[in-house]
Enzyme design. Structure first.
Site, mmCIF file in Angstrom:
data_model
loop_
_atom_site.group_PDB
_atom_site.id
_atom_site.type_symbol
_atom_site.label_atom_id
_atom_site.label_comp_id
_atom_site.label_asym_id
_atom_site.label_seq_id
_atom_site.Cartn_x
_atom_site.Cartn_y
_atom_site.Cartn_z
ATOM 1 N N GLU A 104 23.047 73.719 18.418
ATOM 2 C CA GLU A 104 22.760 72.449 18.771
ATOM 3 C C GLU A 104 21.379 72.316 19.432
ATOM 4 O O GLU A 104 21.156 73.044 20.557
ATOM 5 C CB GLU A 104 23.705 71.531 19.683
ATOM 6 C CG GLU A 104 23.436 70.383 19.826
ATOM 7 C CD GLU A 104 24.391 69.592 20.761
ATOM 8 O OE1 GLU A 104 23.974 68.374 21.174
ATOM 9 O OE2 GLU A 104 25.544 69.863 21.117
ATOM 10 N N GLU A 110 23.849 64.190 15.078
ATOM 11 C CA GLU A 110 24.735 63.919 15.771
ATOM 12 C C GLU A 110 24.742 62.518 16.124
ATOM 13 O O GLU A 110 23.543 62.112 16.823
ATOM 14 C CB GLU A 110 25.108 64.731 16.990
ATOM 15 C CG GLU A 110 25.467 66.258 16.507
ATOM 16 C CD GLU A 110 25.790 67.045 17.775
ATOM 17 O OE1 GLU A 110 25.957 66.694 18.947
ATOM 18 O OE2 GLU A 110 25.805 68.296 17.562
ATOM 19 N N ASP A 163 29.625 62.563 17.301
ATOM 20 C CA ASP A 163 29.684 63.386 18.627
ATOM 21 C C ASP A 163 30.545 62.538 19.566
ATOM 22 O O ASP A 163 31.006 61.053 19.482
ATOM 23 C CB ASP A 163 28.055 63.053 19.532
ATOM 24 C CG ASP A 163 27.990 64.072 20.259
ATOM 25 O OD1 ASP A 163 28.911 64.935 20.611
ATOM 26 O OD2 ASP A 163 26.961 64.003 21.099
ATOM 27 N N GLU A 165 33.715 70.596 22.441
ATOM 28 C CA GLU A 165 32.519 70.682 23.269
ATOM 29 C C GLU A 165 32.725 70.995 24.408
ATOM 30 O O GLU A 165 34.152 70.807 24.931
ATOM 31 C CB GLU A 165 31.649 69.258 23.370
ATOM 32 C CG GLU A 165 31.025 68.837 21.586
ATOM 33 C CD GLU A 165 30.213 67.588 22.222
ATOM 34 O OE1 GLU A 165 28.896 67.998 22.233
ATOM 35 O OE2 GLU A 165 30.820 66.492 22.237
ATOM 36 N N ASN A 203 20.525 65.636 18.155
ATOM 37 C CA ASN A 203 21.283 64.397 18.525
ATOM 38 C C ASN A 203 20.283 63.096 18.216
ATOM 39 O O ASN A 203 19.148 63.232 18.251
ATOM 40 C CB ASN A 203 21.590 64.354 20.064
ATOM 41 C CG ASN A 203 22.623 65.256 20.383
ATOM 42 O OD1 ASN A 203 23.691 64.938 20.339
ATOM 43 N ND2 ASN A 203 22.328 66.546 20.460
#
Length: 390
Positions: free
Chosen positions: A42, A129, A159, A216, A97
């Site tokens: 990520e 995400e 997410d 996560e 993201n």
């Protein structure tokens, strides 16, 4: 007037910081809980000060959003990220993201497409995400943006999944391929039963929809072991690696980091699995029922019997259509998925008391793939039971 000038100066300052490369991508590994392979990274934004200090995105992302500079920042970071990811093995993905304000129907898909072409980076290796709030604000516009990104080859990840109280029905309508379980559930899962139930339900939901599930914020071996026992396939967090600069990602991949953790994350014992099943049967907001291949009730939890309004002693050896006649049409519809070899999609059922259950059905097979029956799993979606205090 002075305030406007001050704001313009501040915007110009942040624009200059972007152009000068003050913002750098850091990369946090995402691993398979089965064998600790790094399956992707990520991308996380960091600002590097001249003296070498690193500034968290919590300090500059809100300012970037206020000044309308998120697309510019993402372009800079994604450019660096694409160049870095090109050095990784082709089966590993890059995850970035996207803020809800970027799903505004204007520029995002075009920006991503042009960057992929410029850096010759396959968008099939890119995971976008987004959060649930990105959909709640403007569902139609967000859906159009997500569909455009998906048609370009991007994978879509939801997410912080599980933190909202919105209906899950839109998951079936959107081309999402990944659910990311919010870290607040992971932090509390060892001592909060509700967190474990939510994690189990999200993992089951992902399996039913043929979606990847990533936990996560995994920081301890105990959390990793419990997640593996629940069946969660992927995880990220400090246990597996902190965010690292671009130049260190290649070293992490070649070193095969994580193999030492794999030896400590053991499979659940038979006793542990039996205890887990017993706990699920006793959970007040979780209902379980096992059916024969002919859809006859073989066994059920007390909660399931109470949910459908039958005495426990009378529910076994009944046809499921007799037990829940209101869902007969839905169950017949699900048979088409079995015929086509597709996983059964989850569906919501409104109960007499006004609460809503998420129903998931899975086939039970033996080692030779012979059908033994079906498992019906119900999870109460009432927002009061879903809220978890950190």
């Amino acid at each position: 007037m002075n305030e406007n000038l001050k704001s313009a100066d501040s915007r110009a300052t942040y624009q200059q910081l972007i152009n000068s490369g003050a913002f750098k991508p850091f990369f946090q590994p995402i691993v398979s809980l089965e064998d600790q392979r790094v399956v992707g990274f990520e991308l996380l934004a960091r600002r590097i000060l001249p003296e070498g200090l690193i500034v968290s995105p919590a300090e500059f992302i809100p300012v970037m959003e206020q000044y309308g500079l998120l697309n510019e920042l993402m372009t800079s970071l994604a450019s660096q990220g694409f160049m870095t990811a090109r050095t990784w093995p082709e089966h590993q993905f890059l995850s970035i993201n996207v803020s809800p304000s970027q799903l505004n129907g204007k520029h995002l898909p075009d920006i991503i497409r042009k960057l992929g072409e410029r850096y010759q980076f396959s968008l099939s290796r890119l995971r976008i995400e987004i959060t649930e709030t990105a959909l709640i604000d403007d569902v139609e516009t967000a859906r159009a943006e997500i569909e455009a990104l998906s048609e370009m080859g991007c994978m879509i990840a939801m997410d912080d999944f599980g933190t909202g109280c919105s209906s899950l029905a839109w998951l079936i309508q959107l081309p999402a391929s990944t659910l990311k379980i919010d870290g607040s559930f992971i932090r509390s899962m060892l001592h909060k039963k509700d967190s474990r139930k939510i994690i189990s339900s999200v993992v089951g939901l992902g399996r039913s929809l043929d979606m990847d599930v990533i936990a996560e914020g995994v920081e301890t071996e105990e959390e990793a072991e419990m997640l593996r026992g629940i069946g969660c396939p992927y995880a990220q967090g400090y246990l597996f690696g902190r965010p690292i600069p671009a130049e260190e990602t290649r070293n992490l991949l070649t070193a095969g980091s994580g193999s030492h953790i794999h030896r400590r994350v053991a499979r659940m014992s038979l006793e542990q699995r039996a205890h887990q099943i017993s706990s699920m049967y006793a959970a007040p907001d979780t209902s379980i029922c096992f059916l024969s291949p002919e859809l006859i009730v073989v066994d059920a939890s007390d909660t399931f019997a109470a949910r459908v309004g039958w005495p426990m002693q009378d529910i076994t050896h009944r046809h499921i259509f007799e037990v829940i006649p209101s869902q007969a049409e839905k169950l017949l519809w699900l048979q088409d998925f079995r015929i086509k070899g597709l996983p059964y999609p989850p569906f919501e059922v409104k109960l007499p008391g006004g609460t809503i259950d998420l129903i998931m059905i899975t086939q039970v097979e033996d080692e030779a793939k012979e059908l033994l029956g079906f498992c019906i799993f119900g999870f109460n979606l009432d927002c009061k039971t879903r809220s978890v205090q950190p």
